[in-house]
Scaffold this motif. Structure first.
Motif, PDB file in Angstrom:
ATOM      1  N   CYS A   9       0.840  -1.201   0.000  1.00 15.46           N
ATOM      2  CA  CYS A   9       0.000   0.000   0.000  1.00 15.46           C
ATOM      3  C   CYS A   9       0.871   1.244   0.000  1.00 15.46           C
ATOM      4  O   CYS A   9       2.068   1.172   0.293  1.00 15.46           O
ATOM      5  CB  CYS A   9      -0.923   0.032   1.220  1.00 15.46           C
ATOM      6  SG  CYS A   9      -0.054   0.094   2.787  1.00 15.46           S
ATOM      7  N   GLU A  10       0.228   2.372  -0.365  1.00 14.24           N
ATOM      8  CA  GLU A  10       0.907   3.661  -0.360  1.00 14.24           C
ATOM      9  C   GLU A  10       0.163   4.607   0.565  1.00 14.24           C
ATOM     10  O   GLU A  10      -1.069   4.561   0.668  1.00 14.24           O
ATOM     11  CB  GLU A  10       0.915   4.272  -1.763  1.00 14.24           C
ATOM     12  CG  GLU A  10       1.699   3.484  -2.775  1.00 14.24           C
ATOM     13  CD  GLU A  10       0.937   3.324  -4.071  1.00 14.24           C
ATOM     14  OE1 GLU A  10       1.401   2.556  -4.923  1.00 14.24           O
ATOM     15  OE2 GLU A  10      -0.133   3.952  -4.225  1.00 14.24           O
ATOM     16  N   VAL A  11       0.937   5.482   1.174  1.00 16.90           N
ATOM     17  CA  VAL A  11       0.372   6.492   2.072  1.00 16.90           C
ATOM     18  C   VAL A  11       0.453   7.835   1.356  1.00 16.90           C
ATOM     19  O   VAL A  11       1.538   8.337   1.092  1.00 16.90           O
ATOM     20  CB  VAL A  11       1.156   6.526   3.401  1.00 16.90           C
ATOM     21  CG1 VAL A  11       0.537   7.552   4.353  1.00 16.90           C
ATOM     22  CG2 VAL A  11       1.191   5.150   4.044  1.00 16.90           C
ATOM     23  N   TRP A  12      -0.719   8.377   1.009  1.00 20.92           N
ATOM     24  CA  TRP A  12      -0.787   9.615   0.235  1.00 20.92           C
ATOM     25  C   TRP A  12      -1.113  10.801   1.125  1.00 20.92           C
ATOM     26  O   TRP A  12      -1.910  10.713   2.048  1.00 20.92           O
ATOM     27  CB  TRP A  12      -1.875   9.499  -0.840  1.00 20.92           C
ATOM     28  CG  TRP A  12      -1.497   8.544  -1.927  1.00 20.92           C
ATOM     29  CD1 TRP A  12      -1.636   7.184  -1.932  1.00 20.92           C
ATOM     30  CD2 TRP A  12      -0.885   8.884  -3.181  1.00 20.92           C
ATOM     31  NE1 TRP A  12      -1.146   6.653  -3.101  1.00 20.92           N
ATOM     32  CE2 TRP A  12      -0.683   7.678  -3.889  1.00 20.92           C
ATOM     33  CE3 TRP A  12      -0.484  10.086  -3.781  1.00 20.92           C
ATOM     34  CZ2 TRP A  12      -0.108   7.631  -5.155  1.00 20.92           C
ATOM     35  CZ3 TRP A  12       0.079  10.050  -5.041  1.00 20.92           C
ATOM     36  CH2 TRP A  12       0.268   8.833  -5.721  1.00 20.92           C
ATOM     37  N   ARG A  13      -0.458  11.916   0.817  1.00 19.81           N
ATOM     38  CA  ARG A  13      -0.785  13.188   1.443  1.00 19.81           C
ATOM     39  C   ARG A  13      -0.887  14.175   0.290  1.00 19.81           C
ATOM     40  O   ARG A  13       0.138  14.488  -0.350  1.00 19.81           O
ATOM     41  CB  ARG A  13       0.279  13.609   2.458  1.00 19.81           C
ATOM     42  CG  ARG A  13      -0.035  14.905   3.209  1.00 19.81           C
ATOM     43  CD  ARG A  13       0.944  15.088   4.389  1.00 19.81           C
ATOM     44  NE  ARG A  13       0.731  14.031   5.377  1.00 19.81           N
ATOM     45  CZ  ARG A  13      -0.035  14.153   6.463  1.00 19.81           C
ATOM     46  NH1 ARG A  13      -0.634  15.302   6.727  1.00 19.81           N
ATOM     47  NH2 ARG A  13      -0.174  13.153   7.300  1.00 19.81           N
ATOM     48  N   GLY A  14      -2.127  14.603   0.018  1.00 21.70           N
ATOM     49  CA  GLY A  14      -2.336  15.424  -1.188  1.00 21.70           C
ATOM     50  C   GLY A  14      -1.872  14.637  -2.402  1.00 21.70           C
ATOM     51  O   GLY A  14      -2.163  13.443  -2.514  1.00 21.70           O
ATOM     52  N   PRO A  15      -1.102  15.295  -3.280  1.00 18.12           N
ATOM     53  CA  PRO A  15      -0.670  14.643  -4.509  1.00 18.12           C
ATOM     54  C   PRO A  15       0.616  13.834  -4.366  1.00 18.12           C
ATOM     55  O   PRO A  15       1.133  13.313  -5.345  1.00 18.12           O
ATOM     56  CB  PRO A  15      -0.406  15.840  -5.437  1.00 18.12           C
ATOM     57  CG  PRO A  15       0.094  16.908  -4.505  1.00 18.12           C
ATOM     58  CD  PRO A  15      -0.685  16.726  -3.223  1.00 18.12           C
ATOM     59  N   ILE A  16       1.107  13.735  -3.131  1.00 16.31           N
ATOM     60  CA  ILE A  16       2.406  13.099  -2.918  1.00 16.31           C
ATOM     61  C   ILE A  16       2.217  11.726  -2.234  1.00 16.31           C
ATOM     62  O   ILE A  16       1.534  11.621  -1.206  1.00 16.31           O
ATOM     63  CB  ILE A  16       3.308  13.972  -2.011  1.00 16.31           C
ATOM     64  CG1 ILE A  16       3.327  15.426  -2.492  1.00 16.31           C
ATOM     65  CG2 ILE A  16       4.705  13.380  -1.915  1.00 16.31           C
ATOM     66  CD1 ILE A  16       4.054  15.658  -3.789  1.00 16.31           C
ATOM     67  N   ALA A  17       2.857  10.709  -2.798  1.00 15.29           N
ATOM     68  CA  ALA A  17       2.913   9.405  -2.116  1.00 15.29           C
ATOM     69  C   ALA A  17       4.062   9.507  -1.136  1.00 15.29           C
ATOM     70  O   ALA A  17       5.223   9.354  -1.513  1.00 15.29           O
ATOM     71  CB  ALA A  17       3.133   8.289  -3.122  1.00 15.29           C
TER      72      ALA A  17
END
Lengths: 333, 333
Positions: A9-17
């Motif tokens: 899985c990836e942890v996204w914050r806004g447009p940034i992984a």
């Protein structure tokens, strides 16, 4: 640990992984063989609390559970990493009292309740956590019950104690291999190492146990049925094991383990699943187990309690949604 | 995120390496160029709180800090992810009072104190955490102070507010590139993305700032000196930034960031370090920054406060040592 892992899985914050988790996923079929794998099925792992139903097999298979009149609630607690909520504390206390055990005989150590209300109440009242609040207290009540049957003295978490010898023997039967070693768990009991595929095999052993007549298999059926009948005891309110078992479209026993482990037992399919987040992150193991179960049609991605673990939103201190965790597309299918 | 990462540390339980962390480490030299790297120097990251001293540059460079008579303690707090201990809460409250700001004007949101004694005391007294307890409250006091100078209205965390425009401009100067985007932080302020090498470059910018005469560089000197003069304010008791700054054999400004980030500013060497644990784990970033600083001779591996982060023991609920975290040998050297 193995160099060959799969994205979980990836942890996204806004447009940034901003962060990403890798690990291993293995699905074993009714014959115990690997049906599907992401990452390295041969990776050596510690299953931690995901092995609790294995560790509880001797309690049932020895006849101790029946001799002491334990029911499905006690068996579920023996497999539990519970919240330490009033429900759990009371039931473990009842169990100890019924068997004439004292909390002082437990060897798991005290731990604050994970139930926020109870934890705060105890702080306000100046009450220290007891061993009953320890998330493993059900497992340890089971160990005490078995120790009373097998003998061997008070130190039932020692690796050479009959209780732990029995647990290791059961572990090696269901994983169908010798364990290369063990670590000492947070609750002081030995936790046996094995491979990812052997752990998935063990879960498929539980999933197909009803097809076999031997004593150990019948114990396996009782333990997995107890877990599925009492999801709230196995974990607690708001917990992944509890909510996902309740949301499932078919019977499934789920069990989280520390350091990013997760298992699933699927009796209707005879399949077992083992997941390990390489870095030990619970958020990754929860996301991955939800993704795999959605992929397999066991869970609906749209179910609110599924989305909560499959693709949780990350909110900040002002309640603003700042990001989310997304399962790897290779896993979700 | 990048596929090319380096091993940072392993988590051992008995004879089993049960979890492992990977990530990126970049050391930039006085010219801002990469001197050493493990993993991918081009990986895009969010530095989170490790960028606080960058975000605080306009507070000083604009003249606002001097106009308001802020001293090194306030500058340290502006760069801090503090514990929310009585010390921190009192000093931020003093700052707000001296400037005539109300806690209600803050936009970081409330957060429980990380100081166990204070947190328990507030639970016992039925007191809710305030925005002052938020670990970013010093940063936000700085934002409020700058907003009073620049104008632009009350919503100083909005990306288009003059305070955030100034922060972004400063970020792009010290990283020497345009930021590809931002996420919203836990405290609601924008957090700008950049690459690992650009973040290391920014830290070397701070490390060499005393060699330059421009206003921004002089602000950089004051901020890094304030951090080093007040390690307890930058974090707090028991915290890695505080203890490692205090244990260091030469001046070094250290700053942790959420999701496994860590930076170091080394003024005597003119070097900057940036570290990111790919999976976001703080334990991995702490281990890695300690390892790199030991490798470089900035910290002694034998110092008790260094060993605590370099190779922490893992103890269980009965105080038994069950394992440890070990830095990767490739990192430690």
């Amino acid at each position: 640990m193995s160099p060959s892992t799969a994205r979980l899985c990836e942890v996204w914050r806004g447009p940034i992984a901003e962060s990403v988790h890798f690990g291993h996923v293995v699905i074993a079929g009714p014959d115990g063989e690997v049906e599907a794998a992401w990452g390295d099925p041969d990776a050596t792992i510690l299953p931690r609390s995901s092995a609790k139903m294995i560790q509880a097999l001797p309690l049932v298979a020895s006849g101790a559970a029946d001799a002491r009149g334990l029911g499905p609630e006690q068996l579920a607690l023996a497999c539990a990493s519970h919240q330490g909520a009033p429900l759990h504390v009371a039931k473990v206390a009842e169990w100890l009292a019924a068997e004439g055990f004292d909390e002082a005989e437990m060897r798991c150590g005290p731990e604050p309740s994970r139930d926020k209300n109870l934890r705060f109440e105890m702080i306000r009242d100046g009450k220290s956590p007891s061993q009953l609040h320890n998330n493993c207290s059900g497992k340890h009540a089971g160990f005490l019950t078995l120790a009373a049957q097998l003998g061997g003295g008070a130190e039932y978490v020692e690796p050479e104690h009959p209780v732990q010898i029995a647990a290791r023997d059961a572990f090696e039967v269901v994983t169908d291999r010798e364990s290369p070693g063990f670590g000492i768990d947070g609750c002081s009991a030995p936790n046996f190492a094995t491979t990812m595929s052997a752990m998935a095999r063990a879960m498929s052993w539980f999933a197909t146990a009803h097809r076999r007549e031997d004593t150990l298999s019948r114990a396996g059926v009782r333990l997995r049925e107890a877990m599925m009948a009492h999801p709230l005891l196995v974990a607690g309110e708001g917990r992944a094991c509890t909510l996902l078992m309740q949301a499932a479209k078919e019977p499934v026993a789920l069990k989280t383990g520390a350091e990013g482990f997760f298992i699933a037992i699927l009796p209707e399919r005879g399949q077992g699943i083992a997941i390990k987040a390489q870095d030990g992150a619970t958020r990754a193991a929860e996301c991955a187990i939800a993704a795999v179960l959605v992929r397999m049609g066991v869970l609906d991605a749209d179910h609110r309690d599924v989305a909560r673990f499959l693709s949780p939103q990350i909110t900040n201190r002002r309640g603003i949604v700042t990001g989310s965790i997304k399962p790897a597309v290779t896993l979700l299918g």
